[in-house]
Design an enzyme around this catalytic site. Sequence first.
Site, PDB file in Angstrom:
ATOM      1  CD  GLN A  41      -1.829   5.623   6.881  1.00  0.00           C
ATOM      2  OE1 GLN A  41      -1.763   6.244   7.942  1.00  0.00           O
ATOM      3  NE2 GLN A  41      -0.781   4.994   6.375  1.00  0.00           N
TER       4      GLN A  41
ATOM      5  NE  ARG B 187      -3.014   3.231   3.347  1.00  0.00           N
ATOM      6  CZ  ARG B 187      -4.241   2.730   3.460  1.00  0.00           C
ATOM      7  NH1 ARG B 187      -5.225   3.072   2.646  1.00  0.00           N
ATOM      8  NH2 ARG B 187      -4.510   1.841   4.408  1.00  0.00           N
ATOM      9  N   GLY B 188      -2.512  -0.089   1.500  1.00  0.00           N
ATOM     10  CA  GLY B 188      -3.455  -1.078   2.020  1.00  0.00           C
ATOM     11  C   GLY B 188      -3.054  -2.411   1.393  1.00  0.00           C
ATOM     12  CB  ALA B 189      -2.187  -5.672   2.908  1.00  0.00           C
TER      13      ALA B 189
ATOM     14  CG  ASN C 269      -3.117  -3.256  10.804  1.00  0.00           C
ATOM     15  OD1 ASN C 269      -3.183  -3.324   9.575  1.00  0.00           O
ATOM     16  ND2 ASN C 269      -3.913  -2.459  11.500  1.00  0.00           N
TER      17      ASN C 269
ATOM     18  CG  ASP D  10      -0.189  -4.242   6.333  1.00  0.00           C
ATOM     19  OD1 ASP D  10      -0.877  -3.684   7.214  1.00  0.00           O
ATOM     20  OD2 ASP D  10      -0.032  -3.785   5.190  1.00  0.00           O
TER      21      ASP D  10
ATOM     22  NE  ARG E  33       4.493   0.513   2.282  1.00  0.00           N
ATOM     23  CZ  ARG E  33       3.376   0.833   2.946  1.00  0.00           C
ATOM     24  NH1 ARG E  33       2.208   0.836   2.313  1.00  0.00           N
ATOM     25  NH2 ARG E  33       3.418   1.125   4.222  1.00  0.00           N
TER      26      ARG E  33
HETATM   27  O1  MRU Z   1       1.044   1.844   5.387  1.00  0.00           O
HETATM   28  P1  MRU Z   1      -0.332   1.472   4.931  1.00  0.00           P
HETATM   29  O2  MRU Z   1      -1.258   2.626   4.872  1.00  0.00           O
HETATM   30  O3  MRU Z   1      -0.304   0.678   3.632  1.00  0.00           O
HETATM   31  O4  MRU Z   1      -0.851   0.495   6.059  1.00  0.00           O
HETATM   32  C1  MRU Z   1      -2.074  -0.156   5.854  1.00  0.00           C
HETATM   33  C2  MRU Z   1      -2.574  -0.932   7.010  1.00  0.00           C
HETATM   34  O5  MRU Z   1      -1.918  -1.080   8.015  1.00  0.00           O
HETATM   35  C3  MRU Z   1      -3.905  -1.595   6.815  1.00  0.00           C
HETATM   36  O6  MRU Z   1      -4.559  -1.743   8.035  1.00  0.00           O
HETATM   37  C4  MRU Z   1      -3.692  -2.979   6.193  1.00  0.00           C
HETATM   38  O7  MRU Z   1      -2.925  -2.894   5.040  1.00  0.00           O
HETATM   39  C5  MRU Z   1      -4.969  -3.667   5.896  1.00  0.00           C
HETATM   40  S1  MRU Z   1      -5.828  -2.982   4.521  1.00  0.00           S
HETATM   41  C6  MRU Z   1      -7.169  -3.992   4.331  1.00  0.00           C
END
Ligand code: MRU
Length: 354
Positions: free
Chosen positions: A204, A54-56, A255, A245, A97
């Site tokens: 998270q 996870r995380g963009a 985000n 994101d 996603r």
């Molecule tokens: O649902 P997630 O945990 O994938 O959401 C992630 C976020 O919102 C992060 O802030 C975003 O992806 C930036 S990661 C550098």
Amino acid sequence: MENREDLKSGSVRLADDGKSCIILDQTQLPNRQVYLELESAQDFYDAIKTLAVRGAPAIGICAAYAVYVLAQQKQTEEYALFRDALRKDGEYLISSRPTAVNLSWAVRQMLGVVEENGNLPVSQIVGLLGDECRAIHAEDIEMCRRISEYGLSLVKAGDGILTHCNAGPLATSKYGTAIGPAILGKERGVDLKVFSDETRPLLQGARLTSYELMMAGVDVTLICDNMASIVMKNGWVQACFVGCDRIAANGDFANKIGTSGVAILAKHYGIPFYTLGPTSTIDMDCPTGDDIKIEQRDPDEIRSMWYRQPMAPEGVKCYNPAFDVTDHELVTAIVTDRGIVYPPFDENLKKIFA
Ligand code: MRU
């Protein structure tokens, strides 16, 4: 994670033989360090959907490796069959996603290599895909370093930073984005104090951000999401740093759910609010935040997932959007690998792509 070096370089890597992708399962942290080996399209889809990765930016890197791994499994030398099969895999991965643009960005970069080299034998195209996914990963490491440098230039030693969700090494490569300045600052003797929102419902901030920052020796205080206002009021926060994101062309950005509330509070208390992200997170084809698709997730993430016993009546109706959109008018600046972009965002974002 036993090895701090792993944490430093991110949570996704290609296996040594290039035939699979190894990820640190983020759903198990901070209690267990479990690595998953992803080989099939289904493996990759599930890992992204369940947030094991996870995380963009990390999702984008994983998807790039997926295309390469899957390309090697195609049993054909016929270009059109190979291309069509990979396109199908790409669409399937993208459907896992919807919000983080890095996923479709990375898949399209990889498919672009296939489209542009239709004159070459399939085996050679596969080799080029291997180069491309490794380049995407290397580029992310470099982008995170630059973002962290720019972010660090916005604060001074002793400042308090509030962050939401997780935008550190696990979500990216190496330093991360929103918490990169704190990690880079630590290395340079510029100590920042980070307040990490726990980030309901999937925690998270509690599970990942506070863990990463403790491992890096950064002063971190975990707070519940509804405590952001009091720490701001107490004067403990000099800047908010959050990830993103998808950034729309007008500077609105998606985000983790709750980010827009942090921005509204920051405005109330006169605290600068920054989003930090690589250029691969900017979607110039998306005019405004209204055009960003927001992922809806399983109601049980709210009702029961984190509790020994359900904490809500069985079957209660839930609304569980995974992201929200922060209006560009609440954003002080967007910190990218190509520099710090100030308003007016519709004009200035164009300039960094010029
Ligand atoms: O649902 P997630 O945990 O994938 O959401 C992630 C976020 O919102 C992060 O802030 C975003 O992806 C930036 S990661 C550098």
